[in-house]
Design an enzyme around this catalytic site. Structure first.
Site, short mmCIF file in Angstrom:
data_model
loop_
_atom_site.label_atom_id
_atom_site.label_comp_id
_atom_site.label_asym_id
_atom_site.label_seq_id
_atom_site.Cartn_x
_atom_site.Cartn_y
_atom_site.Cartn_z
N ASP A 161 0.89 -0.98 0.03
CA ASP A 161 0.00 -0.05 -0.19
C ASP A 161 0.77 1.28 -0.01
OD1 ASP A 161 -1.89 2.08 0.33
OD2 ASP A 161 -2.38 1.43 2.39
N ASP B 54 -1.16 6.94 -6.84
CA ASP B 54 -1.64 5.62 -5.88
C ASP B 54 -1.86 4.42 -6.40
OD1 ASP B 54 -2.91 4.29 -3.80
OD2 ASP B 54 -4.81 5.25 -4.02
#
Length: 504
Positions: A99, A321
Site C-alpha cells: 500500500d 496511488d
C-alpha cells in the site's frame, strides 16, 4: 484505503510475480503478485468506483536491485498487490497488502477480534502474530522515540486511560466504516541478503510494526483476506524509512506493472535506471505522493482546463496511488477530458454511447488505431504519455462490437485527481524520496531492468536482472512461486561503514 489510504480494496487476485534482486549496495526487492478471484465474473465500473471511493475518503483526510516479475493484471477483476514477510523468532510468514498510500506495516495478532483466519485467495494460509511466541519481540512504549515518530503522521497514539503498560498504539479508521486498531511491536524482519550474484540467508533487521487486536467492516471478510498491510508511504514508521535509517535500504523504491494479459510486475527498494525516465517534484509537506499536474493534452492539443483545477489543497490535487484500481480526475476537468477524447475519434469507426453513467464507445476497430494519445503534463516539463489501452477499459461487447469505456472517473464535489493502476501499468515508476521527486517512463515491464542504490561511499551500483533470474530466492515457498519474496541487500562487506541515521 486502509492504513491510511490504501487497503480499502481488499481486492482479490491470484497470479505470479517472479522476483528481482538486489546485488551489492542495499536495495531491497519484493516480488509482487496480483491475485484474482476465480469467480468468472467481471466487475462493472460502478463497482470499481465504489471500492475506490472508500479509499479516497481516507486520502482526503489527511549492491543494487533487480526484479523481473510475472503475474496478471486486469482492472475488471478487482485486485490487490501483496507480498510475504517473515517476522519474529522463529520466523513466521505473513501475507500483507502493498500500500503506497499508508505508512505502517501491520499484521493481525493472536488476540485479534474480527481478524479473518482464512482467505478466499487460493493457496493462501493466514497467520496471526503472537508476540509472546517470539523470543526477539518487545513492546514499544509511549516513551520510545520510535513511537514519537508516528505522532506527526497520526500513525501512533498513546491512550491516557486503560493503558497500564504505557503501550504505543494505533487506530486506523476507513470511510466504509471498517477499521483496525492495535499496538506496536519491535521484532526482527527476516530478509534474503544478496551479495554479488549469490543469495545469503538468515539476514534480518529490527523493525517496528503493528500488531492488530481488532478489525471491523470489510477487514473481517474472508473472501479477499490477507494478514495485514505493508505501507510504502514516506513517513517515519514506514519500513522503507526504518530500513533506510539503519543503512539497510536506500530511501527510494520503484515498480513496473505489466498491463498485458500475461501480467506481472516489479517492486524494488531502490531506483530503476532507464535513460528515458522523466522526473517531477513531489509537492512538499503532503502525507501522500502528490504531484503538480499542470495540463492535459489530447493528440498534442492542450485542453481548456484552468491549471488551478489541479492545485493541491485539503480536498484537491494529484496523487500517485498504486492501490487505486481505476483513475480519477478533478470534477471540473472531467467534461473537457471526455469531450477531447470524443472529438478526436472518427464517428465512422466509433459510436459514442453511455453505459451506467459512464462515457463509452462502441467499435469494431483496433482502439490503438482510432483513439488519440493523451499526455498528462506535470511541473518541470515531465509528461506522462497514455495510449488508448491506458485510459480505456473494455466493458463488454454488443453484436460483435466491443464496448470501451473511459477509465478516468470523477469524484463528485472533489478536485482530486488520482493516478491508479490503470495509468501506472506498462511504466517504470520511481519514488525518489531523498530527492523528493517521482519519475516514470513507458516500458515493457516483462523485460529486464537495471536498479541503482547509493552506497556509503557515495557511489551507485547497478545490476542487470539476468544475473539473478526469477525464483532465485533461497527461501522455500510452499505456494509454488505465488508468494512474493522480500529480497533485501545488506551491504555486508562494509556494513560498518554505512552511515547511521537515527529516527527523529
Amino acid at each position: 484505503m486502509p492504513a491510511p489510504i490504501a487497503a480499502g480494496f481488499w481486492i482479490s487476485l491470484a497470479l505470479i510475480f517472479p522476483a528481482a534482486v538486489v546485488v551489492c549496495g542495499f536495495p531491497a526487492a519484493l516480488t509482487l503478485e496480483r491475485a484474482f478471484p476465480r469467480t468468472g465474473h467481471g466487475l462493472a465500473l460502478n463497482q470499481l468506483k465504489e471500492r475506490d471511493r472508500v479509499r479516497h475518503r481516507r486520502i482526503l483526510q489527511s549492491g543494487v536491485v533487480d526484479f523481473p516479475v510475472e503475474g496478471t493484471y486486469d482492472p475488471y477483476l478487482v485486485g490487490l498487490y501483496f507480498t510475504s514477510v517473515q517476522l519474529g523468532t522463529p520466523p513466521q510468514e505473513f501475507y500483507v497488502q502493498i500500500d503506497s498510500g499508508s505508512d505502517v506495516l501491520w499484521v493481525g495478532c493472536n488476540s485479534c477480534s474480527g481478524c479473518p483466519t482464512s482467505s478466499g485467495l487460493k493457496m493462501i494460509s493466514l497467520n496471526l502474530f503472537n508476540p509472546s511466541g517470539s523470543s526477539t519481540a518487545s513492546l514499544v512504549s509511549c516513551s520510545d522515540q520510535r513511537c514519537t515518530v508516528g505522532f506527526q503522521s497520526s500513525d501512533s497514539v498513546c491512550p491516557t486511560q486503560n493503558n497500564p503498560n504505557n503501550q504505543c498504539s494505533y487506530t486506523f479508521q476507513y470511510g466504509d466504516g471498517s477499521g483496525t486498531s492495535g499496538y506496536y511491536v519491535s521484532d526482527l524482519m527476516h530478509l534474503n541478503t544478496v551479495v554479488g550474484s549469490s543469495l545469503v540467508s538468515n539476514s534480518s533487521a529490527t523493525v517496528v510494526f503493528g500488531c492488530s487486536t481488532a478489525a471491523t467492516g470489510d477487514l473481517t471478510k474472508t473472501d479477499r483476506a490477507v494478514d495485514g498491510i505493508f505501507g510504502f508511504g514516506q513517513q517515519g514508521l514506514s519500513i522503507v524509512s526504518q530500513l533506510y535509517s539503519q543503512g539497510v535500504a536506500p530511501n527510494a523504491f520503484s515498480h513496473c506493472l505489466i498491463g498485458s494479459n500475461s501480467g506481472g510486475g516489479i517492486l524494488v527498494l531502490g531506483e530503476i535506471v532507464e535513460p528515458n525516465i522523466v522526473y517531477t517534484p513531489l509537492v512538499q509537506s503532503q502525507p501522500h505522493y502528490n504531484l503538480n499536474l499542470e495540463s492535459i493534452s489530447v493528440n498534442g492539443q492542450t485542453l481548456s482546463i484552468d491549471s488551478s483545477v489541479f492545485a493541491t489543497s485539503s480536498n484537491g490535487g494529484t496523487i500517485v496511488d498504486s492501490g487505486t484500481t481505476l483513475a480519477y480526475i478533478a470534477e471540473e476537468a472531467y467534461a473537457p477530458f471526455v469531450s477531447g477524447i470524443t472529438s478526436a475519434v472518427s464517428q465512422s469507426y466509433v459510436r459514442s454511447i453511455a453505459s451506467n453513467g459512464n462515457q463509452c464507445y462502441l467499435t469494431t476497430s483496433n482502439i490503438s488505431e482510432v483513439f488519440p494519445t493523451v499526455s498528462l503534463n506535470f511541473a518541470g516539463g515531465a509528461s506522462m504519455l497514455l495510449y488508448p489501452e491506458d485510459y480505456l477499459l473494455q466493458q463488454n461487447s454488443v453484436a460483435g462490437a466491443a464496448v470501451w469505456c473511459i477509465g478516468f472517473q470523477q469524484i463528485e464535489g472533489q478536485g482530486i485527481t488520482i493516478l491508479g493502476d490503470l495509468f501506472l501499468q506498462n511504466k517504470i515508476i520511481v519514488y525518489d524520496l531523498t530527492g523528493q521527486r517521482i519519475g516514470w517512463t513507458n516500458y515493457d515491464c516483462s523485460l529486464a531492468v537495471n536498479v541503482s542504490a547509493s552506497t556509503a561511499n557515495g557511489k551507485s551500483t547497478y545490476v542487470n536482472p539476468t544475473q539473478i533470474g526469477p525464483n532465485s530466492s533461497s527461501r522455500n515457498t510452499p505456494l509454488n512461486s505465488i508468494l512474493l519474496i522480500i529480497i533485501v541487500a545488506l551491504f555486508l562487506s562494509n556494513i560498518s561503514a554505512l552511515r547511521s541515521f537515527s529516527l527523529l
